[in-house]
Design a protein around this motif. Structure first.
Motif, PDB file in Angstrom:
ATOM      1  N   GLY A 187       0.872  -1.423  -0.289  1.00 45.93           N
ATOM      2  CA  GLY A 187      -0.010  -0.267   0.106  1.00 45.93           C
ATOM      3  C   GLY A 187       0.956   1.231   0.041  1.00 45.93           C
ATOM      4  N   ILE A 188       0.261   2.070  -0.252  1.00 43.61           N
ATOM      5  CA  ILE A 188       0.732   3.559  -0.780  1.00 43.61           C
ATOM      6  C   ILE A 188      -0.009   4.947   0.361  1.00 43.61           C
ATOM      7  N   VAL A 189       1.007   5.579   1.064  1.00 48.31           N
ATOM      8  CA  VAL A 189       0.511   5.990   2.146  1.00 48.31           C
ATOM      9  C   VAL A 189       0.861   7.886   0.894  1.00 48.31           C
ATOM     10  N   GLY A 190      -0.217   8.219   0.688  1.00 46.65           N
ATOM     11  CA  GLY A 190      -0.292   9.385  -0.807  1.00 46.65           C
ATOM     12  C   GLY A 190      -0.823   9.756  -1.422  1.00 46.65           C
ATOM     13  N   ASP A 191      -0.428  10.087  -3.269  1.00 45.78           N
ATOM     14  CA  ASP A 191       0.678  11.685  -3.178  1.00 45.78           C
ATOM     15  C   ASP A 191      -0.613  12.656  -1.893  1.00 45.78           C
ATOM     16  N   PRO A 192      -0.147  13.358  -1.631  1.00 43.64           N
ATOM     17  CA  PRO A 192      -0.846  14.670  -1.236  1.00 43.64           C
ATOM     18  C   PRO A 192      -1.047  15.385  -2.398  1.00 43.64           C
ATOM     19  N   PHE A 193      -1.136  15.345  -3.550  1.00 45.48           N
ATOM     20  CA  PHE A 193      -1.595  15.994  -4.258  1.00 45.48           C
ATOM     21  C   PHE A 193      -2.296  15.774  -5.592  1.00 45.48           C
ATOM     22  N   SER A 194      -3.774  16.271  -5.490  1.00 51.15           N
ATOM     23  CA  SER A 194      -4.497  15.116  -6.058  1.00 51.15           C
ATOM     24  C   SER A 194      -4.425  15.218  -7.363  1.00 51.15           C
TER      25      SER A 194
END
Length: 864
Positions: A139-146
């Motif tokens: 799993g990946i935490v992110g990305d902060p940008f839409s």
């Protein structure tokens, strides 16, 4: 496992060994473990694209502008993983690792990092026949940008690789068809809009201006805000203006002029720091005061706007901010950051190396003379080191970090639930369970979708069907402190619960208002319509602009801003203020009002006089005066008159079904009985006169006692038949009449059948006229037959009263119609009583000397 174009087969597609064709050089931080979590963070806020010659391999994009807060975000994930590994109750016997990458605020780099984590960075690996095995990251935490999340999720969603963003707010990411594996712990822009609408509704601000940035963030909000604001009944937008990019003072000046001319005192701004700075420069230049600013999450906590120049205008601002949380131990973890503590291989921890270079001005290459050695590096320090460390170590306002913390724990709880599965009781086909050795990512997604836990800070974390966590925002207020400092403090929260929808909680006592009154401002297009009025829209204007029109008679509104007035129930009427209904006054001829009392007393008096006269006649029944005037018919007339007086009481009091049916029947039968007796008596007088003449004795055989009784009975039965037919076919009934007065209910008896009522009165009239004509013909008979004169006079009174009754009855409304009918009954009854029995009682009681046979005979002889 994802195999992309970054891999190239050495021999053919069928070969069992693959190696990387080229490798991305990314700033990263890695920690080994049984299970690896990925992370994407903005550690640099810009990048430089090298010029491409197309004659050689493309050069790597270089990142610039180290972002201390972005680095703290990455370290927060490292801290959360470290905390989970120390927790014996969560993922026991499993060690979490991580691979964290810098997206450098650049789409190409962020997308490359996401693919690298999904496909792995091993130089060479062997293909298994079934392509199974543990993925490089689960799993990946992110990305902060839409935008970055959209690009990565479009690809990663094909392989069901979970991606849990902590800062991507675009509502489009809630599309489960397009982004089946995307989750997030930050509320979407949709909820941010709804949170602001809750604030507007709470303070009654129905007229507000909206300013948005000229990008996807702002334009999406502008489309959604107006629709949701109107549908929720929260108000209307006075204007919507788009804040342009770049230095454009003329356009900003125009926007400020629009704000000045508008009646809206509340301004909502969905924009970035750059837009707000340019806008506020024009606001200050034009000295535009008296506005209540509502800040979106993008600039609520921006320090660059909290300057002495802007604060006289912006203090008191209310804003939406990401939920603040607490993570004990994070500060100590940050203080221990050192390249050697992470991994001996500095290349694998380039993110930490860059932090040391930025913060402590360190070089990890051979240092020049004069550098201070620190942990394998040579460092000189920097002048603003204290400010940099303050930014890094300030854990009082952990907002994005808190969302990162929740994202890591969400993945950990999903893994924990998956590994706790008992064989034979699993949720998959054949009741099987998933395991780390042959993990399919869609299996982990199943558990992630069902995650439900509570953080140590007390917030519940779970995901809805679109992958959105239960949203919650803090409501912030820009407080102006006495010493001139600005404090952005939390004054409440907006959250959505599974059962109650959006809930706003505010501590209004803590809110600083930038107005002289120190109270919430008033911002409406039209003042609220008070109870008793309703809203009428102004043609061509927004719904919030309207007139207040009073409710019409019989209608009311008991709420503010009612769209329409409600009709009062049938037996109610609207008040003078039209804000409520009260029971209508009821009107009928009552026993308790003066008119009813007078009529009742007259009725009882007439009945009493009849009884007295009847007693006199009974007492003196053997006297010549009584015997000479057909005593049997006289008694019957007195009884019928008594009934006539008493039947008038049925017309007084509240009408009821039985009184309505009985009143006219009793009245009609009683008067027919009386008039038929008078008619028979008149006919007897004429018969006796004719019998007194030579050869006239034969007339008396037709007027014996039996014939008299039979005639009266038959004539009365005809009236009884008319009344019976009337009641059976169209019975009189009580009726609530509101035609006379809207606010008064007139209780009256509907006659039911006009024909029946007319037949009843007509029959009485026919008998009365016939009696009058016969009596008139016998008026000049000798004195011993002078009763015909009294009958003539009594019938004249009777006919005159009832002829006058008809127009008076028709033109009298409500209870006065009943009063007219009662008066006619009493007047005609008194007329008959006085005319027929007054002279007789006078002689019987006051002139007894004339009540002898001799006196009567003397009068007869004198006449002869």
């Amino acid at each position: 496992m994802i195999y992309s174009s970054f891999f190239f087969s050495e021999s053919s597609i069928l070969s069992s060994s693959c190696h990387l064709l080229r490798k991305f050089y990314l700033n990263g931080l890695h920690k080994p473990g049984d299970v690896i979590l990925g992370g994407l963070f903005e550690v640099h806020y810009s990048s430089v694209f090298p010029e491409q010659t197309f004659t050689s391999a493309p050069h790597q994009t270089s990142c610039q502008g180290f972002d201390t807060l972005g680095f703290r975000h990455a370290m927060t994930m490292a801290f959360a993983v470290d905390e989970i590994n120390k927790n014996p109750n969560l993922l026991p016997n499993v060690t979490l690792g991580y691979s964290l990458y810098d997206n450098c605020a650049t789409l190409g780099i962020g997308f490359s990092a996401a693919l690298s984590m999904a496909s792995g960075q091993e130089e060479q690996f062997l293909l298994q026949e079934n392509c199974s095995g543990t993925p490089p990251v689960v799993g990946i935490v992110g990305d902060p940008f839409s935008t970055f999340s959209i690009a990565a999720s479009d690809v990663l969603g094909l392989y069901k690789l979970p991606m849990v963003s902590y800062f991507a707010t675009c509502s489009c990411l809630s599309d489960r068809r397009r982004f089946p594996s995307f989750f997030r712990t930050i509320p979407s822009d949709t909820f941010q809009v709804r949170a602001m609408i809750q604030i507007l509704k709470h303070f009654g601000w129905t007229w507000a201006g909206l300013l948005v940035s000229d990008d996807d963030y702002g334009l999406h909000v502008s489309r959604f805000f107006q629709t949701d604001l109107t549908q929720s009944g929260g108000g209307c937008l006075a204007y919507t203006e788009i804040l342009p990019w770049g230095n454009n003072p003329n356009e900003y000046q125009r926007i400020v002029n629009v704000m000045r001319k508008s009646k809206a005192r509340v301004v909502i701004v969905f924009a970035h720091q750059m837009h707000m700075i340019q806008l506020m420069e024009q606001v200050v230049k034009q000295n535009l005061t008296g506005l209540q600013w509502i800040a979106s999450e993008a600039w609520t906590l921006v320090d660059g706007l909290q300057t002495s120049t802007f604060m006289p205008f912006l203090r008191g601002t209310l804003g939406i901010a990401v939920r603040r949380g607490e993570m004990p131990g994070l500060k100590d973890f940050l203080l221990k950051i050192h390249p050697e503590q992470q991994n001996n291989n500095i290349d694998e921890n380039s993110m930490v190396k860059l932090f040391w270079e930025h913060t402590f001005n360190c070089k990890f290459s051979p240092p020049p003379a004069g550098w201070v050695e620190a942990g394998g590096a040579q460092c000189t320090g920097r002048e603003d080191l204290q400010n940099v460390m303050t930014d890094l170590l300030d854990v009082s306002e952990l907002r994005p970090e808190y969302n990162i913390y929740k994202a890591v724990y969400a993945l950990a709880h999903a893994l924990n639930d998956m590994l706790r599965c008992s064989p034979g009781r699993g949720p998959f086909s054949g009741k099987s369970c998933a395991n780390l050795q042959t993990l399919d990512l869609w299996q982990l997604m199943y558990y992630l979708q069902k995650v439900n836990f509570t953080t140590s800070f007390g917030d519940q974390v779970s995901f809805d069907e679109n992958g959105d966590a239960l949203p919650i925002y803090d409501v912030m207020n820009w407080l102006w402190l006495p010493e001139g400092r600005i404090k952005v403090q939390s004054v409440g929260e907006v959250k959505r619960s599974a059962s109650n929808g959006e809930e706003l909680t505010l501590d209004e006592s803590k809110i600083f208002w930038n107005f002289e009154s120190k109270q919430s401002p008033r911002s409406v297009c039209s003042e609220s319509c008070s109870p008793g009025t309703h809203v009428v829209r102004r043609k061509g204007e927004p719904l919030c602009c309207f007139y207040c029109v009073p409710c019409s008679e019989g209608k009311f509104s008991n709420e503010t801003d009612s769209l329409e007035c409600i009709s009062c129930p049938e037996d109610f009427w609207s008040s003078t203020q039209r804000d409520h209904c009260f029971p209508k006054k009821t009107e009928y001829l009552s026993y308790y009002e003066p008119l009813g009392i007078c009529l009742t007393m007259a009725s009882l008096l007439g009945s009493f006089i009849c009884a007295v006269v009847l007693g006199i006649f009974i007492h003196h029944h053997s006297t010549p005066m009584v015997r000479a005037n057909n005593s049997e018919l006289s008694f019957l007339i007195l009884v019928s008159l008594k009934l006539c007086f008493l039947c008038s009481l049925l017309f007084i009091g509240r009408p009821r079904p039985w009184t309505c049916q009985l009143r006219h029947a009793a009245f009609g039968i009683s008067f027919v009985l009386c008039v038929s007796c008078i008619l028979v008596k008149t006919m007897v007088v004429l018969a006796v006169f004719k019998a007194s003449k030579p050869g006239g004795g034969a007339h008396l055989k037709w007027f014996g006692a039996v014939q008299q009784r039979g005639t009266v009975f038959v004539l009365t039965c005809v009236q009884a038949a008319i009344c019976s037919a009337w009641i059976v076919t169209a019975s009189p009934v009580p009726y609530k009449n509101t035609q006379y007065h809207n606010d008064i209910i007139v209780y009256e008896c509907l006659v039911g059948s006009i024909i029946g009522f007319s037949a009843l009165l007509g029959y009485i009239g026919i008998l009365a006229i016939f009696s009058f004509m016969l009596a008139f013909l016998a008026r000049n008979l000798p004195d011993n037959f002078n009763e015909a004169k009294f009958i003539t006079f009594s019938m004249l009174i009777f006919c005159a009263v009832w002829i006058a009754f008809i127009p008076a009855y028709i033109n009298s409304p409500g209870k006065y119609a009943d009063a007219v009918e009662v008066f006619a009954i009493l007047a005609s009854s008194f007329g008959l009583l006085i005319a027929l029995f007054g002279p007789k009682c006078y002689i019987i009681l006051l002139r007894p000397e004339r009540n002898t046979k001799k006196a009567i005979m003397v009068r007869e002889s004198k006449k002869s």
